[in-house]
Design a protein around this motif. Structure first.
Motif, mmCIF file in Angstrom:
data_model
loop_
_atom_site.group_PDB
_atom_site.id
_atom_site.type_symbol
_atom_site.label_atom_id
_atom_site.label_comp_id
_atom_site.label_asym_id
_atom_site.label_seq_id
_atom_site.Cartn_x
_atom_site.Cartn_y
_atom_site.Cartn_z
ATOM 1 N N ILE A 104 0.834 -1.195 0.000
ATOM 2 C CA ILE A 104 0.000 0.000 0.000
ATOM 3 C C ILE A 104 0.870 1.246 0.000
ATOM 4 O O ILE A 104 2.016 1.234 0.426
ATOM 5 N N ASP A 105 0.285 2.335 -0.498
ATOM 6 C CA ASP A 105 0.962 3.626 -0.477
ATOM 7 C C ASP A 105 1.036 4.160 0.949
ATOM 8 O O ASP A 105 0.079 4.016 1.737
ATOM 9 N N GLN A 106 2.138 4.787 1.280
ATOM 10 C CA GLN A 106 2.261 5.585 2.485
ATOM 11 C C GLN A 106 2.783 6.962 2.065
ATOM 12 O O GLN A 106 3.796 7.053 1.360
ATOM 13 N N VAL A 107 2.070 7.990 2.489
ATOM 14 C CA VAL A 107 2.383 9.357 2.078
ATOM 15 C C VAL A 107 2.939 10.078 3.299
ATOM 16 O O VAL A 107 2.184 10.575 4.131
ATOM 17 N N TYR A 108 4.262 10.096 3.405
ATOM 18 C CA TYR A 108 4.902 10.610 4.618
ATOM 19 C C TYR A 108 5.436 12.037 4.469
ATOM 20 O O TYR A 108 5.954 12.594 5.427
ATOM 21 N N SER A 109 5.329 12.629 3.304
ATOM 22 C CA SER A 109 5.857 13.980 3.146
ATOM 23 C C SER A 109 4.820 15.050 3.470
ATOM 24 O O SER A 109 5.185 16.167 3.853
ATOM 25 N N HIS A 110 3.539 14.736 3.336
ATOM 26 C CA HIS A 110 2.507 15.735 3.552
ATOM 27 C C HIS A 110 1.194 15.059 3.925
ATOM 28 O O HIS A 110 1.046 13.840 3.762
ATOM 29 N N THR A 111 0.253 15.828 4.428
ATOM 30 C CA THR A 111 -1.090 15.345 4.707
ATOM 31 C C THR A 111 -2.091 16.267 4.003
ATOM 32 O O THR A 111 -1.717 17.212 3.308
ATOM 33 N N PHE A 204 5.275 -1.430 1.584
ATOM 34 C CA PHE A 204 4.855 -0.056 1.328
ATOM 35 C C PHE A 204 5.553 0.511 0.108
ATOM 36 O O PHE A 204 6.737 0.277 -0.122
ATOM 37 N N ARG A 205 4.819 1.302 -0.648
ATOM 38 C CA ARG A 205 5.386 2.206 -1.636
ATOM 39 C C ARG A 205 5.341 3.586 -0.991
ATOM 40 O O ARG A 205 4.272 4.072 -0.601
ATOM 41 N N LEU A 206 6.491 4.194 -0.805
ATOM 42 C CA LEU A 206 6.611 5.447 -0.070
ATOM 43 C C LEU A 206 6.586 6.608 -1.053
ATOM 44 O O LEU A 206 7.530 6.820 -1.816
ATOM 45 N N ASP A 207 5.502 7.355 -1.024
ATOM 46 C CA ASP A 207 5.223 8.385 -2.015
ATOM 47 C C ASP A 207 6.089 9.624 -1.796
ATOM 48 O O ASP A 207 6.294 10.072 -0.660
ATOM 49 N N ALA A 208 6.587 10.186 -2.910
ATOM 50 C CA ALA A 208 7.306 11.472 -2.895
ATOM 51 C C ALA A 208 8.315 11.541 -1.763
ATOM 52 O O ALA A 208 8.424 12.553 -1.056
ATOM 53 N N LEU A 209 9.090 10.486 -1.589
ATOM 54 C CA LEU A 209 9.905 10.332 -0.395
ATOM 55 C C LEU A 209 11.006 11.376 -0.278
ATOM 56 O O LEU A 209 11.384 11.774 0.829
ATOM 57 N N THR A 268 9.807 -2.615 0.733
ATOM 58 C CA THR A 268 9.660 -1.163 0.643
ATOM 59 C C THR A 268 10.227 -0.681 -0.679
ATOM 60 O O THR A 268 11.313 -1.086 -1.093
ATOM 61 N N VAL A 269 9.490 0.207 -1.329
ATOM 62 C CA VAL A 269 9.963 0.809 -2.581
ATOM 63 C C VAL A 269 9.701 2.309 -2.505
ATOM 64 O O VAL A 269 8.604 2.739 -2.124
ATOM 65 N N ALA A 270 10.722 3.083 -2.821
ATOM 66 C CA ALA A 270 10.619 4.534 -2.745
ATOM 67 C C ALA A 270 10.233 5.116 -4.089
ATOM 68 O O ALA A 270 10.783 4.721 -5.119
ATOM 69 N N GLU A 271 9.308 6.079 -4.071
ATOM 70 C CA GLU A 271 9.074 6.911 -5.251
ATOM 71 C C GLU A 271 9.986 8.123 -5.127
ATOM 72 O O GLU A 271 9.867 8.903 -4.168
#
Length: 536
Positions: A104-111, A204-209, A268-271
């Motif tokens: 699943i995507d995880q968006v850790y740079s912003h909300t 996780f796919r880590l969005d806009a990491l 884990t895979v980083a975008e």
């Protein structure tokens, strides 16, 4: 909950084929015109039939949908348009029963600006969440604290009257930037990751990491030198040295890796996009204490598929100690459909078969975007019907992301192509040519791209040299590329003619067993848009 697939010394994800699902557009179970988790669960048999290892789900979390889920208002719940946590649990259970893993995507740079954290943070300069986002005073003349620009256009700062400060947003103003430097923010993000790991997700796919941390000094970015590439946004005029890619991101990645290692066999895979993405991807995946892989952008926005493009991309990831493991995609929810970028309609069928064989022949993990197995094309959506905020802001210079997010066609004769019950109009229109490409139409045709996709993925899974072997380019010219894949005593030669003109076999005539041949390629002649994999 366990998967049937036996564990081996090689991690399951190394060389995996991962199928991306954009939940809004995959299948609508309740007739509201928007895809949902129950719709995905009902169609997982199709995904499993492709032979893929895992599914990547784009965001389904609670969100006001200003950026269609990448503006998260609650990291630990499902948005009602997609269903409930119980629906997610059912999806996980069905996927694992089919031997599919879920990423699943995880968006850790912003909300989202609707997240409770931001609501508390903007309330004042004191309080336990006051420093959870990036706030700064105006310059003496009232202008923003730095010259940083938003990806979606305009300054990356918005004034907030409540705090009498600017807040940072690298994307929409509705997507305030988390302060990744704050240990409390990191703890909250790790707790979110643990929440989903405990529910059974496999990675996780880590969005806009690379946007996760900024330069706390708020140093202005310098201007970017002219590269003769079109500049469609103010963002393109700067070298992004200070609003992204901070070295302290590596410490956060080590914490993420430590957490996932507690659960075993997770991925884990980083975008990582942008001008400095190659260096950042290498840093984010170096050694055994950071992420498993990084998601390359080499092909996603390329306007042509060329031997040089392929050679450069694979050459950037040598099989060397300490160098991470790459991941490749030709299409995704943010990039225009590859067939619409790389070929013309009269060649689309042949090109799609060659393209699919090329994708499975690359070293690294490969991502297949929903509908790519059908040969879906980009849909031309009129400006008045656009929903994508980036396309609206940059019209007409940016190809709409909406055009790659159109609903999946399941049944060619159904009014809504089987996407839902027909009770409501799908949230985006279908392409004019998508009805003839529907799943049921291709399932009934043994020569279809759908069947070919299953064939080439099965071959990748059966041959260690294709799945995880080394890669060495042995020939490249204006149209033809050849490379060798080797693993455990198996050596395969992969040759592709990317051009519209037949070509002779490059170099000495090969001998060996043909493993796969696209569009009648053989060891003497390479027809237009053809490919061949031969065991040496």
């Amino acid at each position: 909950m366990t998967l049937a697939r036996a564990q081996t010394a090689t991690p399951w994800w190394k060389g995996a084929v991962i199928y991306q699902i954009y939940p809004r557009s995959f299948a609508d179970s309740n007739g509201d015109g928007i895809g949902d988790l129950a719709g995905i669960t009902a169609h997982l048999d199709h995904v499993a039939s492709l032979g893929v290892d895992a599914v990547w789900l784009s965001p389904f979390f609670t969100s006001p949908m200003k950026d269609f889920g990448y503006d998260v208002a609650d990291y630990r719940d499902v948005d009602p348009i997609f269903g409930t946590l119980a629906d997610f649990d059912a999806l996980i259970a069905r996927a694992h029963a089919l031997d599919l893993r879920i990423i699943i995507d995880q968006v850790y740079s912003h909300t989202s600006d609707q997240h409770a954290w931001f609501q508390q943070s903007r309330a004042g300069r004191s309080g336990d969440k006051a420093d959870w986002y990036v706030w700064a005073d105006a310059k003496p003349d009232g202008t923003p604290p730095s010259n940083w620009q938003s990806v979606f256009g305009g300054p990356a700062w918005t004034w907030d009257a409540r705090r009498q400060q600017y807040y940072l947003h690298n994307f929409l103003k509705d997507q305030p930037q988390l302060n990744g430097h704050n240990p409390a923010v990191q703890e909250a993000l790790l707790a979110t990751a643990r929440f989903w790991l405990d529910r059974g997700v496999d990675g996780f796919r880590l969005d806009a990491l690379n946007f996760a941390m900024h330069d706390p000094a708020l140093t202005d970015n310098p201007p970017a030198p002219d590269t003769n590439r079109a500049r469609t946004r103010p963002f393109d005029f700067q070298l992004k040295l200070y609003n992204q890619g901070h070295p302290d991101i590596l410490g956060l990645l080590a914490r993420i890796r430590t957490l996932l290692d507690e659960y075993g066999a997770r991925f884990t895979v980083a975008e990582v996009g942008g001008d400095d993405s190659d260096r950042e991807m290498k840093a984010f995946t170096a050694g055994d204490t950071r992420l498993n892989s990084a998601y390359g952008f080499d092909f996603l926005y390329a306007d042509r598929l060329t031997p040089d493009l392929i050679a450069d991309a694979v050459g950037n990831w040598p099989d060397a100690p300490g160098v991470g493991w790459p991941s490749w995609a030709f299409e995704n929810h943010d990039a225009p459909r590859a067939l619409s970028r790389w070929t013309v309609p009269e060649h689309a069928s042949a090109f799609a078969r060659m393209k699919m064989l090329l994708l499975v022949a690359l070293r690294g993990n490969i991502f297949l975007y929903q509908g790519e197995e059908l040969g879906l094309t980009q849909v031309d959506i009129p400006f008045a019907e656009l929903l994508d905020p980036e396309a609206i802001a940059n019209w007409p210079m940016t190809l709409s992301r909406d055009g790659a997010r159109t609903p999946m066609p399941w049944i060619g004769t159904a009014p809504d192509m089987g996407f839902g019950s027909g009770a409501a109009k799908p949230w985006l229109p279908f392409g004019d040519d998508h009805r003839a490409l529907a799943v049921d139409v291709q399932q009934a045709d043994a020569g279809s791209l759908l069947h070919w996709t299953r064939t080439v993925i099965a071959a990748r899974n059966a041959h260690p040299a294709l799945r995880r072997g080394s890669i060495r380019v042995v020939h490249s010219d204006d149209a033809v590329i050849a490379f060798e894949r080797e693993e455990g005593g198996e050596r395969l030669l992969c040759v592709f003619n990317l051009g519209a003109t037949p070509r002779d076999w490059p170099g000495p005539t090969a001998t060996g067993e043909t493993i796969l041949a696209a569009n009648d390629a053989d060891m003497a002649r390479l027809p237009a848009f053809s490919g061949l994999v031969v065991r040496r």
